[in-house]
Design an enzyme around this catalytic site. Structure first.
Site, PDB file in Angstrom:
ATOM      1  N   GLY A   1      13.084   7.104 -12.324  1.00 47.16           N
ATOM      2  CA  GLY A   1      13.616   5.737 -12.242  1.00 47.16           C
ATOM      3  C   GLY A   1      15.123   5.726 -12.409  1.00 47.16           C
ATOM      4  O   GLY A   1      15.846   6.443 -11.714  1.00 47.16           O
TER       5      GLY A   1
ATOM      6  N   GLY B   1       9.444   4.135  -5.037  1.00 48.45           N
ATOM      7  CA  GLY B   1       8.907   5.507  -5.007  1.00 48.45           C
ATOM      8  C   GLY B   1       8.403   5.867  -3.617  1.00 48.45           C
ATOM      9  O   GLY B   1       8.561   7.014  -3.164  1.00 48.45           O
ATOM     10  N   ASP B   2       7.820   4.911  -2.939  1.00 47.90           N
ATOM     11  CA  ASP B   2       7.306   5.162  -1.582  1.00 47.90           C
ATOM     12  C   ASP B   2       8.458   5.383  -0.601  1.00 47.90           C
ATOM     13  O   ASP B   2       8.386   6.255   0.272  1.00 47.90           O
ATOM     14  CB  ASP B   2       6.441   3.985  -1.118  1.00 47.90           C
TER      15      ASP B   2
ATOM     16  N   THR C   1       9.339  -2.538  -6.663  1.00 46.80           N
ATOM     17  CA  THR C   1       8.079  -2.201  -5.976  1.00 46.80           C
ATOM     18  C   THR C   1       8.364  -1.439  -4.680  1.00 46.80           C
ATOM     19  O   THR C   1       9.140  -1.898  -3.847  1.00 46.80           O
ATOM     20  CB  THR C   1       7.283  -3.482  -5.648  1.00 46.80           C
TER      21      THR C   1
ATOM     22  N   THR D   1      10.306  12.018 -10.396  1.00 42.64           N
ATOM     23  CA  THR D   1      11.205  10.865 -10.294  1.00 42.64           C
ATOM     24  C   THR D   1      11.247  10.161 -11.655  1.00 42.64           C
ATOM     25  O   THR D   1      10.218   9.979 -12.307  1.00 42.64           O
ATOM     26  CB  THR D   1      10.747   9.887  -9.185  1.00 42.64           C
TER      27      THR D   1
ATOM     28  N   SER E   1      11.312  -4.047   1.882  1.00 42.19           N
ATOM     29  CA  SER E   1      12.535  -3.580   1.216  1.00 42.19           C
ATOM     30  C   SER E   1      13.021  -2.221   1.730  1.00 42.19           C
ATOM     31  O   SER E   1      14.096  -1.758   1.350  1.00 42.19           O
ATOM     32  CB  SER E   1      12.293  -3.472  -0.300  1.00 42.19           C
TER      33      SER E   1
ATOM     34  N   GLY F   1      17.210   9.013 -12.507  1.00 45.47           N
ATOM     35  CA  GLY F   1      17.339   9.917 -11.369  1.00 45.47           C
ATOM     36  C   GLY F   1      16.088  10.718 -11.067  1.00 45.47           C
ATOM     37  O   GLY F   1      14.961  10.286 -11.327  1.00 45.47           O
TER      38      GLY F   1
ATOM     39  N   ARG G   1      16.130  -5.201  -2.989  1.00 45.09           N
ATOM     40  CA  ARG G   1      15.481  -6.163  -2.086  1.00 45.09           C
ATOM     41  C   ARG G   1      14.068  -6.488  -2.578  1.00 45.09           C
ATOM     42  O   ARG G   1      13.451  -5.660  -3.236  1.00 45.09           O
ATOM     43  CB  ARG G   1      15.377  -5.550  -0.687  1.00 45.09           C
TER      44      ARG G   1
ATOM     45  N   GLY H   1       0.882  -1.173   0.000  1.00 52.18           N
ATOM     46  CA  GLY H   1       0.000   0.000   0.000  1.00 52.18           C
ATOM     47  C   GLY H   1       0.914   1.215   0.000  1.00 52.18           C
ATOM     48  O   GLY H   1       1.800   1.331   0.856  1.00 52.18           O
TER      49      GLY H   1
HETATM   50  O1  RIB Z   1       3.964   1.561  -4.564  1.00 47.39           O
HETATM   51  C1  RIB Z   1       3.905   0.191  -4.362  1.00 47.39           C
HETATM   52  C2  RIB Z   1       2.562  -0.186  -3.805  1.00 47.39           C
HETATM   53  O2  RIB Z   1       1.559   0.081  -4.752  1.00 47.39           O
HETATM   54  C3  RIB Z   1       2.406  -1.653  -3.470  1.00 47.39           C
HETATM   55  O3  RIB Z   1       2.832  -1.956  -2.174  1.00 47.39           O
HETATM   56  C4  RIB Z   1       0.943  -1.913  -3.740  1.00 47.39           C
HETATM   57  O4  RIB Z   1       0.222  -2.250  -2.606  1.00 47.39           O
HETATM   58  C5  RIB Z   1       0.409  -0.643  -4.399  1.00 47.39           C
HETATM   59  O5  RIB Z   1      -0.287   0.150  -3.527  1.00 47.39           O
END
Ligand code: RIB
Length: 294
Positions: free
Chosen positions: A213, A242-243, A239, A211, A282, A216, A276, A38
């Site tokens: 990827g 970005g978060d 995955t 961003t 990760s 840069g 990771r 999420g």
């Molecule tokens: O940004 C990655 C996330 O996007 C994943 O963890 C997935 O749940 C979606 O929300």
């Protein structure tokens, strides 16, 4: 600055595949795992792992309680994260041999975040705080307008982008963090320089972070520009990168680091995360980022 993150919490079902499945095709996965995810929860976790202070406003079903426990263990304040009797949000994620992903999200309880909960969470927020949000919960424009009424700065990551986002009033957003497709949708431009030029013109008061990827990150506010080179790593799973980036960016700012230094910190944390597997698992800790050498 206290960070209040109105964010999604997902159960990620992750399938390792040779290539992304095509329309009409059936393929076998070589590995399957369930991870915490999420975009909202990942960003809260990144802030907490960076030693930052964050309150997470969110909602999960009973089967997602372990996700809340994970956040709590990492140091996220989950007093405003509700567990209810509806199905949690979840994501179906394919990760290919190059570590790239394709994601289908089902909103579930993330789409049940109501105006009363939002009002409550903002009731004591001030100009010294910051609201963080992505586009995976219900009532996103309401959060933005209520935060503006209270003069609380907003960091908005319009992910996943939807057709309605460009119609929202984002002029009061302090920090807009977008990837290329999101920047294209908001600016109508295709090339990074043009996207940044159009977005800084359209949102002159906002910090725009684009961003790119493996190319840069570029940043703009008004006529000011910065760019940060991507660090070279072997991508295992992108995955949540970005978060991780956004969580560390805000954690840096919360520590009163200059914007440029916070961008570099975030870039490093995101680079580690792509080496990771999984989204939430990760995300590196502050110490890991400090001691890591590319
Ligand atoms: O940004 C990655 C996330 O996007 C994943 O963890 C997935 O749940 C979606 O929300």
């Amino acid at each position: 600055m206290g960070i209040i993150n109105f964010g999604s919490i997902n159960i990620d079902h992750v399938y390792r595949v040779d290539h992304m499945v095509a329309r009409g095709e059936t393929i076998a996965s070589s590995d399957y795992a369930i991870h915490g995810g999420g975009k909202g929860a990942n960003q809260s976790l990144a802030i907490a792992k960076a030693g930052g202070v964050v309150v997470h406003v969110g909602k999960v079903g009973r089967e997602g309680e372990w996700l809340v426990d994970n956040m709590k263990r990492a140091g996220v304040d989950v007093a405003r994260t509700v567990v209810c009797d509806k199905p949690s949000g979840h994501a179906i994620i394919q990760v290919d041999k190059d570590g790239q992903n394709a994601i289908v999200v089902h909103g579930g309880t993330n789409q049940l975040i109501g105006r009363a909960e939002i009002d409550d969470a903002l009731a004591s927020a001030t100009e010294a705080d910051m609201v963080l949000l992505q586009n995976e919960i219900s009532n996103v424009p309401y959060v933005i307008s209520k935060a503006a009424e209270r003069k609380v700065p907003v960091c908005f990551n319009p992910a996943p982008i939807s057709g309605e986002v460009p119609t929202w009033d984002l002029s009061g957003v302090s920090i807009l963090v977008v990837n290329e497709p999101e920047g294209q949708a908001l600016s109508g431009q295709t090339e990074p320089e043009q996207i940044l030029a159009a977005m800084t013109a359209r949102y002159p008061r906002s910090h725009i972070v684009l961003t790119l990827g493996s190319h840069g990150v570029v940043y703009g506010q008004g006529t000011q520009r910065l760019s940060v080179k991507a660090l070279k790593v072997k991508a295992v799973d992108t995955t949540g990168a970005g978060d991780t980036f956004i969580g560390y960016l805000l954690a840096g700012l919360q520590r009163q680091m200059p914007f440029a230094d916070s961008l570099n910190l975030a870039n490093k944390a995101a680079a580690i995360s792509v080496t990771r597997k999984g989204a939430a698992p990760s995300i590196p800790t502050w110490d890991e980022v400090g001691s890591w050498r590319p």
